[in-house]
Design an enzyme around this catalytic site. Sequence first.
Site, short mmCIF file in Angstrom:
data_model
loop_
_atom_site.label_atom_id
_atom_site.label_comp_id
_atom_site.label_asym_id
_atom_site.label_seq_id
_atom_site.Cartn_x
_atom_site.Cartn_y
_atom_site.Cartn_z
N GLU A 121 -63.18 30.20 131.79
CA GLU A 121 -61.85 30.79 131.42
C GLU A 121 -61.58 30.46 130.05
O GLU A 121 -61.74 29.44 129.69
CB GLU A 121 -60.74 30.14 132.36
N ASN A 131 -62.65 25.55 131.90
CA ASN A 131 -61.65 26.47 131.40
C ASN A 131 -60.99 25.69 130.01
O ASN A 131 -60.47 24.68 130.18
CB ASN A 131 -60.82 26.60 132.47
N HIS A 152 -59.30 27.62 144.25
CA HIS A 152 -58.71 27.95 143.27
C HIS A 152 -57.02 27.80 143.72
O HIS A 152 -56.49 28.53 143.44
CB HIS A 152 -58.91 29.34 142.36
N ARG A 204 -65.71 36.75 137.87
CA ARG A 204 -65.52 35.45 138.51
C ARG A 204 -64.10 35.58 139.63
O ARG A 204 -63.07 35.79 138.73
CB ARG A 204 -65.33 34.12 137.46
N GLU A 232 -60.35 23.66 138.17
CA GLU A 232 -59.39 22.46 137.70
C GLU A 232 -58.70 21.91 138.41
O GLU A 232 -57.59 21.61 138.73
CB GLU A 232 -58.26 23.52 136.72
N TYR A 259 -58.38 26.42 126.64
CA TYR A 259 -57.58 27.16 125.88
C TYR A 259 -57.19 26.73 124.63
O TYR A 259 -56.78 27.45 123.53
CB TYR A 259 -56.24 27.56 126.85
C1 NOJ Z 1 -55.96 28.10 134.37
C2 NOJ Z 1 -56.29 28.56 135.66
O1 NOJ Z 1 -57.32 28.34 136.47
C3 NOJ Z 1 -55.61 29.73 136.00
O2 NOJ Z 1 -55.40 30.13 137.15
C4 NOJ Z 1 -54.53 29.98 135.02
O3 NOJ Z 1 -53.86 31.39 135.38
C5 NOJ Z 1 -54.95 30.13 133.71
N1 NOJ Z 1 -55.60 28.85 133.47
C6 NOJ Z 1 -53.96 30.26 132.77
O4 NOJ Z 1 -52.89 29.37 132.62
#
Ligand code: NOJ
Length: 451
Positions: free
Chosen positions: A356, A298, A118, A74, A163, A300
């Site tokens: 992500e 995405n 992006h 991606r 995002e 985390y």
């Molecule tokens: C979100 C973003 O899409 C990406 O560009 C970023 O580097 C990562 N998460 C980590 O923060």
Amino acid sequence: MGFKKGFIWGAATAAFQIEGAALEDGKGPSVWDVFSHEPGKVLEGHNGDVACDHYHRFREDVALMAQMGIRSYRFSLSWPRIMPEGTGRVNEKGVAFYNALIDELLAHGIRPFVTLFHWDYPEALHLRGGWMNPDSAEWFRAYTEVCAGAFGDRVKDWITLNEPQCFIGLGYQMGLHAPGLKMVVPDIVKAVHHTLKAHGLAVKTLRELVPGCKVGYAPCGGPFVPQTNSPEDIEAARRVYFATTKENLAFSVALWSDPALLGSYPEDFLRLFGKHLPSGWQEDLSTIHQPLDYYCQNIYYGAVVRAADNAQGFELIAPEVGHPKTALNWGILPDVLYWGPRYLYERYRTPFVISENGLSCHDVISLDGKVHDPNRQDYTHRYLLALRRAAEDGIDVAGYFHWSLMDNFEWAHGYNERFGLIYVDYATQQRIIKDSAWWYKTVMESNGENL
Ligand code: NOJ
């Protein structure tokens, strides 16, 4: 039973974070070129002028991907590299770069997943109001048309926006990301609407111009995890996850997803902010609401909640002292890859992709010349176990992209944060495949069976 047959395994990057060649071969400036050169905006004055020099080293990088067993990649297109003024003129050298990259990927058997946008918005369009301008949706449609025409014969997997929470929330409301604005709520609401419309128009355009394409959309958000499996906790976590409030406006999961996936704005959003929507917004909803092949997110981190007998109906559970964190101080909470996909799939009923997930560690090259990153492997292992549990519980989980393929420019944190499966020595541009990447290769090869 685990991940389904044909599960998409990959790694991800974004143009501004790796390409460099900021103004080379006719590329126009993006808001991030301008912002990162403004003193005090990015840690230690780092910028994207060279980054990982991927623009010149993409063949080496694709060869590394092949070595690492990456099957799907991606990456994003830089809008101002393709259209330096954002509209009108096409920069053939920019198109040639992506054509060469795509051909190289295909020659190595790697499936390209292209993100149209992006965050590196053309500066020229920013000066015309950016996402505040009602024409911004049409600008994005026209850019999508150029990309579909140039790459659609070989690229079948597309993601419209990455995002939007961040490029509007951090970029337009909090001033922490490019273009560094601090706009008032009525203006933010309009920018949200124009952005959603841009997404819808892009999906329509791709479907018209790229036969057989699959299209996704990649918002983000930290899922809320119920403290226990009681129906009350599960319901409380769902409610807070999908709520739009005065505090979370631009970061709301439902605000950015309900219109695209369900064709309506969330009720709480309409009650609080509906009066700020631009006139004619109701008619735009059918454009915004386009069928999607993948609903991507995405993910985390997140937070734990439980149902409570208070006005809000829930209580946040603070992490215990010493709770594990990444180098960015993001709390490690693997269960977000179970509950996030589950809540999102139950609401949107669209095959789900983690577009992500990963962590930043302050990796170093050891005396043996290698990069040992057991914490990245451990994090990824735990998160993938949670995702596999979601798949086993009937959630249609279609793919997982590790963030990131290589260390890169982490926006306002500059090069301080290392998210890569490949270590990049920025002084020499030497690449070293980290231990975690070799482990991830075995995971992909076994379709997650060895987790
Ligand atoms: C979100 C973003 O899409 C990406 O560009 C970023 O580097 C990562 N998460 C980590 O923060």
